[in-house]
Design an enzyme around this catalytic site. Structure first.
Site, short mmCIF file in Angstrom:
data_model
loop_
_atom_site.label_atom_id
_atom_site.label_comp_id
_atom_site.label_asym_id
_atom_site.label_seq_id
_atom_site.Cartn_x
_atom_site.Cartn_y
_atom_site.Cartn_z
N ASN A 140 -5.03 4.88 8.20
CA ASN A 140 -4.90 5.93 7.20
C ASN A 140 -4.41 5.29 5.90
O ASN A 140 -3.22 5.00 5.77
CB ASN A 140 -3.91 7.00 7.67
CG ASN A 140 -3.71 8.09 6.62
OD1 ASN A 140 -4.42 8.13 5.62
ND2 ASN A 140 -2.74 8.97 6.84
N LYS A 162 -4.22 6.60 3.03
CA LYS A 162 -3.59 7.54 2.09
C LYS A 162 -4.19 7.32 0.69
O LYS A 162 -5.39 7.05 0.59
CB LYS A 162 -2.07 7.37 2.14
CG LYS A 162 -1.56 7.44 3.59
CD LYS A 162 -0.08 7.46 3.75
CE LYS A 162 0.26 7.54 5.24
NZ LYS A 162 1.67 7.66 5.49
N HIS A 214 -2.14 16.12 8.32
CA HIS A 214 -1.14 15.07 8.14
C HIS A 214 0.14 15.68 7.56
O HIS A 214 0.09 16.60 6.75
CB HIS A 214 -1.67 13.97 7.21
CG HIS A 214 -0.81 12.75 7.23
ND1 HIS A 214 0.35 12.67 6.51
CD2 HIS A 214 -0.92 11.60 7.93
CE1 HIS A 214 0.92 11.49 6.76
NE2 HIS A 214 0.16 10.83 7.61
N GLU A 217 2.08 14.71 5.35
CA GLU A 217 2.17 14.69 3.88
C GLU A 217 1.41 15.86 3.29
O GLU A 217 1.82 16.43 2.28
CB GLU A 217 1.64 13.33 3.35
CG GLU A 217 2.63 12.22 3.66
CD GLU A 217 2.03 10.84 3.79
OE1 GLU A 217 0.85 10.64 3.43
OE2 GLU A 217 2.75 9.94 4.29
N GLU A 269 2.82 12.16 15.19
CA GLU A 269 3.48 11.42 14.11
C GLU A 269 4.80 12.11 13.77
O GLU A 269 4.83 13.06 12.98
CB GLU A 269 2.59 11.41 12.85
CG GLU A 269 1.29 10.67 13.03
CD GLU A 269 0.78 10.07 11.73
OE1 GLU A 269 0.46 8.89 11.73
OE2 GLU A 269 0.73 10.78 10.71
N GLY A 284 6.45 5.99 7.19
CA GLY A 284 6.77 5.27 5.96
C GLY A 284 8.24 4.91 5.82
O GLY A 284 8.69 4.54 4.74
N SER A 324 5.31 4.08 11.21
CA SER A 324 5.88 2.72 11.11
C SER A 324 5.37 1.77 12.18
O SER A 324 6.12 0.94 12.68
CB SER A 324 7.42 2.78 11.10
OG SER A 324 7.87 3.51 9.97
P1 13P Z 1 3.23 4.45 8.18
O1 13P Z 1 2.49 3.61 9.19
O2 13P Z 1 3.18 3.86 6.80
O3 13P Z 1 4.60 4.81 8.64
O4 13P Z 1 2.42 5.83 8.05
C1 13P Z 1 2.08 6.50 9.22
C2 13P Z 1 1.12 7.56 8.87
O5 13P Z 1 1.45 8.51 8.18
C3 13P Z 1 -0.26 7.44 9.37
O6 13P Z 1 -0.94 8.63 9.18
#
Ligand code: 13P
Length: 278
Positions: free
Chosen positions: A15, A17, A101, A103, A173, A179, A218
């Site tokens: 992903n 983003k 997601h 976010e 997640e 993140g 992460s």
């Molecule tokens: P990170 O791997 O940067 O923590 O992000 C995870 C994520 O949101 C994947 O969709």
């Protein structure tokens, strides 16, 4: 009568983003696609921003790597400024779409009710939905993890027919692990994933066995092997560490290795003959 256990193929998805221009997407894939023979047996998705989808589809066409978008609207068309629909994605040759997601839930007010329309719309357009669910830190602290997951599963998948449930990929997640560099422990991830699977099995036993449930939050080359070691974790959704082809490949190799049978994986640190998990 006991239900026969279907095999589950591991899934590892990148992903990106809001990272990578079209040129950067092409450069990543030129490097990444060069060395993926050892990733046999793992389903790989690259999920770039919308403008990079055609370049990703074009580059991945002659490989086994699949391409997914990061969001879509539930309606096929209409007055929804700034949105993109399932038929627009399938026309490009896109294979899947990340939905829900955290976010998008936290920053763009996406609700479970929206996802109840989006997931079947994706399936109806032959796109693999990668549905993200997970609790926030305060929900975990308040012992609400299972209640949150149960609500998300029941609402987001309410309009999906039982016989199509297993076509969805669920990404667990935990929001506090995204993140932050603070991954869930394999035990925490496995516990939540077992709960998710039990919820789905209660609705449809066969789907509960067959559906792929992956972990995100992460995941890095340094922790992937340990995080993906529980049998019940079918792969990973990777954010930050998916931006470098070498790092993403290392994570995918860890998934390939942990999805191989013990006989296949013994002595091989790099996956070798990875197969389906069962
Ligand atoms: P990170 O791997 O940067 O923590 O992000 C995870 C994520 O949101 C994947 O969709």
């Amino acid at each position: 009568m006991p239900v026969q256990m279907p095999a589950r193929t591991a899934v590892v998805a990148a992903n990106w983003k809001m990272h990578k221009t079209v040129g950067e997407t092409a450069a990543f894939l030129d490097r990444f696609l060069g060395g993926i023979e050892q990733l046999e047996g793992v389903e790989l998705f690259i999920c770039p921003p919308f403008p990079s989808l055609p370049a990703a589809v074009e580059r991945c066409r002659r490989s086994r790597v699949l391409v997914a978008a990061q969001n879509m609207h539930a309606e096929p068309q209409g007055a929804f400024t700034g949105e993109v629909s399932a038929p627009m994605l399938t026309e490009l040759g896109v294979d899947g779409v990340i939905l829900g997601h955290s976010e998008r839930r936290a920053m763009f007010a996406e609700r479970d009710e929206d996802l109840a329309h989006k997931v079947p719309a994706a399936l109806g357009a032959a796109l693999t939905p990668i549905l993200c669910i997970g609790e926030t830190e305060s929900e975990r602290d308040a012992d609400q993890t299972q209640a949150v997951l149960a609500r998300q599963i029941s609402t987001d998948l309410a309009e999906v027919a039982d016989e199509r449930l297993s076509e969805v990929v669920i990404a667990y997640e935990p929001v506090w692990a995204i993140g932050t560099g603070r991954n869930a422990t394999p035990e925490q991830a496995a516990e939540a994933i077992a709960f998710i699977r039990s919820q789905l099995a209660a609705r449809d036993e066969r789907a509960g066995e067959a559906i792929r449930i992956i972990y995100g939050g992460s995941v890095k080359p340094g922790n992937a092997a340990e995080l993906l070691s529980p049998e019940t974790i079918d792969g990973a959704l990777v954010g930050g560490a998916s931006l470098q082809p070498g790092d993403f490949k290392e994570i995918a190799l860890a998934a390939a290795d942990s999805s191989a049978s013990p006989a296949e994986s013994s002595g091989s640190g790099a996956g070798g003959a990875a197969g389906s998990r069962s």
